[in-house]
Design a protein around this motif. Structure first.
Motif, PDB file in Angstrom:
ATOM      1  N   PRO A 102       1.734  -9.362  -0.220  1.00  0.00           N
ATOM      2  CA  PRO A 102       0.943 -10.571  -0.431  1.00  0.00           C
ATOM      3  C   PRO A 102      -0.560 -10.385  -0.307  1.00  0.00           C
ATOM      4  O   PRO A 102      -1.323 -11.238  -0.765  1.00  0.00           O
ATOM      5  CB  PRO A 102       1.464 -11.519   0.658  1.00  0.00           C
ATOM      6  CG  PRO A 102       2.878 -11.076   0.891  1.00  0.00           C
ATOM      7  CD  PRO A 102       2.830  -9.587   0.753  1.00  0.00           C
ATOM      8  N   ALA A 103      -1.012  -9.276   0.289  1.00  0.00           N
ATOM      9  CA  ALA A 103      -2.455  -9.033   0.381  1.00  0.00           C
ATOM     10  C   ALA A 103      -3.090  -8.847  -0.991  1.00  0.00           C
ATOM     11  O   ALA A 103      -4.315  -8.955  -1.121  1.00  0.00           O
ATOM     12  CB  ALA A 103      -2.736  -7.817   1.254  1.00  0.00           C
TER      13      ALA A 103
ATOM     14  N   VAL B  80      -4.997  -3.922   7.513  1.00  0.00           N
ATOM     15  CA  VAL B  80      -4.230  -4.419   6.373  1.00  0.00           C
ATOM     16  C   VAL B  80      -4.272  -3.375   5.269  1.00  0.00           C
ATOM     17  O   VAL B  80      -5.353  -2.979   4.805  1.00  0.00           O
ATOM     18  CB  VAL B  80      -4.812  -5.752   5.865  1.00  0.00           C
ATOM     19  CG1 VAL B  80      -4.061  -6.219   4.628  1.00  0.00           C
ATOM     20  CG2 VAL B  80      -4.753  -6.803   6.964  1.00  0.00           C
ATOM     21  N   LEU B  81      -3.093  -2.923   4.859  1.00  0.00           N
ATOM     22  CA  LEU B  81      -2.952  -1.922   3.806  1.00  0.00           C
ATOM     23  C   LEU B  81      -2.130  -2.536   2.680  1.00  0.00           C
ATOM     24  O   LEU B  81      -0.902  -2.531   2.724  1.00  0.00           O
ATOM     25  CB  LEU B  81      -2.263  -0.666   4.348  1.00  0.00           C
ATOM     26  CG  LEU B  81      -2.997   0.056   5.484  1.00  0.00           C
ATOM     27  CD1 LEU B  81      -2.031   0.925   6.278  1.00  0.00           C
ATOM     28  CD2 LEU B  81      -4.119   0.911   4.910  1.00  0.00           C
ATOM     29  N   PRO B  82      -2.772  -3.098   1.650  1.00  0.00           N
ATOM     30  CA  PRO B  82      -2.007  -3.719   0.573  1.00  0.00           C
ATOM     31  C   PRO B  82      -1.101  -2.717  -0.131  1.00  0.00           C
ATOM     32  O   PRO B  82      -1.511  -1.587  -0.422  1.00  0.00           O
ATOM     33  CB  PRO B  82      -3.086  -4.237  -0.383  1.00  0.00           C
ATOM     34  CG  PRO B  82      -4.315  -4.367   0.469  1.00  0.00           C
ATOM     35  CD  PRO B  82      -4.224  -3.266   1.480  1.00  0.00           C
ATOM     36  N   ALA B  83       0.129  -3.144  -0.374  1.00  0.00           N
ATOM     37  CA  ALA B  83       1.025  -2.399  -1.255  1.00  0.00           C
ATOM     38  C   ALA B  83       0.627  -2.789  -2.674  1.00  0.00           C
ATOM     39  O   ALA B  83       0.994  -3.843  -3.173  1.00  0.00           O
ATOM     40  CB  ALA B  83       2.479  -2.761  -0.969  1.00  0.00           C
TER      41      ALA B  83
ATOM     42  N   PHE C 238      -4.941   1.386   1.168  1.00  0.00           N
ATOM     43  CA  PHE C 238      -3.930   0.963   0.206  1.00  0.00           C
ATOM     44  C   PHE C 238      -2.715   1.885   0.261  1.00  0.00           C
ATOM     45  O   PHE C 238      -2.837   3.071   0.582  1.00  0.00           O
ATOM     46  CB  PHE C 238      -4.483   1.010  -1.223  1.00  0.00           C
ATOM     47  CG  PHE C 238      -5.621   0.069  -1.473  1.00  0.00           C
ATOM     48  CD1 PHE C 238      -5.398  -1.220  -1.942  1.00  0.00           C
ATOM     49  CD2 PHE C 238      -6.931   0.459  -1.226  1.00  0.00           C
ATOM     50  CE1 PHE C 238      -6.445  -2.097  -2.161  1.00  0.00           C
ATOM     51  CE2 PHE C 238      -7.994  -0.405  -1.440  1.00  0.00           C
ATOM     52  CZ  PHE C 238      -7.745  -1.692  -1.916  1.00  0.00           C
ATOM     53  N   VAL C 239      -1.575   1.301  -0.100  1.00  0.00           N
ATOM     54  CA  VAL C 239      -0.382   2.088  -0.387  1.00  0.00           C
ATOM     55  C   VAL C 239      -0.140   1.989  -1.890  1.00  0.00           C
ATOM     56  O   VAL C 239       0.085   0.894  -2.422  1.00  0.00           O
ATOM     57  CB  VAL C 239       0.841   1.575   0.393  1.00  0.00           C
ATOM     58  CG1 VAL C 239       2.093   2.338  -0.043  1.00  0.00           C
ATOM     59  CG2 VAL C 239       0.622   1.735   1.884  1.00  0.00           C
ATOM     60  N   GLY C 240      -0.227   3.109  -2.564  1.00  0.00           N
ATOM     61  CA  GLY C 240       0.024   3.148  -4.000  1.00  0.00           C
ATOM     62  C   GLY C 240       1.435   3.605  -4.295  1.00  0.00           C
ATOM     63  O   GLY C 240       2.015   4.416  -3.564  1.00  0.00           O
ATOM     64  N   MET C 241       2.001   3.078  -5.351  1.00  0.00           N
ATOM     65  CA  MET C 241       3.334   3.452  -5.819  1.00  0.00           C
ATOM     66  C   MET C 241       4.413   3.167  -4.789  1.00  0.00           C
ATOM     67  O   MET C 241       5.330   3.960  -4.578  1.00  0.00           O
ATOM     68  CB  MET C 241       3.372   4.924  -6.244  1.00  0.00           C
ATOM     69  CG  MET C 241       2.665   5.181  -7.562  1.00  0.00           C
ATOM     70  SD  MET C 241       3.481   4.396  -8.981  1.00  0.00           S
ATOM     71  CE  MET C 241       2.655   2.784  -9.052  1.00  0.00           C
TER      72      MET C 241
END
Length: 292
Positions: free
Chosen positions: A208-209, A6-9, A40-43
């Motif tokens: 949604p994470a 799981v990689l939250p945006a 995580f995915v940033g931006m």
């Protein structure tokens, strides 16, 4: 680089003066790490990248990298309206320490598939020490990362995956079968996550994470452990609230979910407007049905 888990945006919290709230961002990051996210995915879209200045984007990405350290995989969104702008942004992101970049088609220009192939070729030539994750989100860009693009880069060692956010499950199925040896498939259509993992996705880049990290990480753990019934049950419980998010005002609802979870994400920058009282009421009811 492996796209797994799981990689939250990541959302970008703002304070009452509409400046970036780094303290709130740190709280949200630590909560998600504790829940078991892989990175995580940033931006990205959920981070309101389009509403931040170049300096602000780099501040967020630098803070994310400093906060997470070696505790997760990091991917930076780097998009723009033309090829030269995207290349400049990718170089700046790379100099901030990122090697994995999420790149959607340029907005507004509406490139053809031939032009889009050229766009990615120029990026890969200009910045050779990065990995590219393609980002198919035609609702936002009005341009599909089509199969001609996938064919062109299927053997390129630095085009490592695709975040598929079209909402077209058949595309996810085809990528997960026909291109399973070429691209790592990441789910970007939150309401289809269970199906994506059945058809070969290895990760979920997930807005949604931000507000449901425990449930979403538990879904991933159960699925990868072979407990498909358990994973499906979690997705069935999440589906009503995710479906509400997909109806519209997605970013506002993610931030409101963070607020309901006890964090201080603030509002969204214009042109996005706050949720109405009725929208909040409906979303809160769906949120509380999951969290009690």
């Amino acid at each position: 680089m492996k796209l797994q888990g799981v990689l939250p945006a990541l959302v970008t919290p703002f304070d009452a003066s509409n400046n970036i709230n780094f303290d709130a961002m740190a709280d949200i990051i630590e909560h998600q790490l504790k829940a078991g996210v892989s990175g995580f995915v940033g931006m990205g879209t959920t981070g309101e990248n389009y509403a931040l200045s170049d300096d602000e984007r780099l501040q967020v990405l630098g803070f994310l990298r400093e906060t997470v350290g070696d505790r997760g995989t990091l991917i930076a969104g780097a998009n723009g309206g033309c090829t030269s702008e995207v290349i400049d942004r990718i170089k700046a992101v790379r100099d901030t320490g990122y090697t994995n970049i999420l790149v959607a088609p340029p907005y507004y220009a509406l490139p053809s598939q031939e032009e889009l192939i050229n766009h990615y070729e120029q990026i890969l030539e200009a910045v050779q020490d990065i990995n590219v994750v393609l980002y198919n989100y035609p609702v936002r860009t009005n341009v599909e990362v089509g199969y001609d693009v996938l064919e062109t880069f299927k053997d390129h060692e630095r085009v490592i995956g695709i975040k598929e956010s079209s909402g077209d499950l058949l595309r996810g199925i085809r990528i997960g079968t026909d291109y399973k040896d070429n691209y790592q498939l990441s789910c970007g259509s939150d309401d289809q996550a269970f199906d994506f993992f059945i058809w070969g996705a290895t990760s979920w880049i997930c807005g949604p994470a931000n507000c449901f990290p425990d449930q979403i990480c538990e879904f991933y753990r159960r699925f990868t452990a072979g407990d498909r019934d358990g994973a499906q049950a979690i997705m069935q419980s999440l589906f009503p609230v995710i479906a509400q998010m997909e109806e519209g005002k997605f970013i506002q609802k993610v931030k409101y979910g963070c607020e309901l979870a006890g964090f201080n994400p603030g509002g969204c920058r214009a042109p996005l407007l706050p949720l109405t009282d009725d929208e909040k009421r409906r979303f809160r009811a769906a949120f509380e049905a999951i969290n009690g």
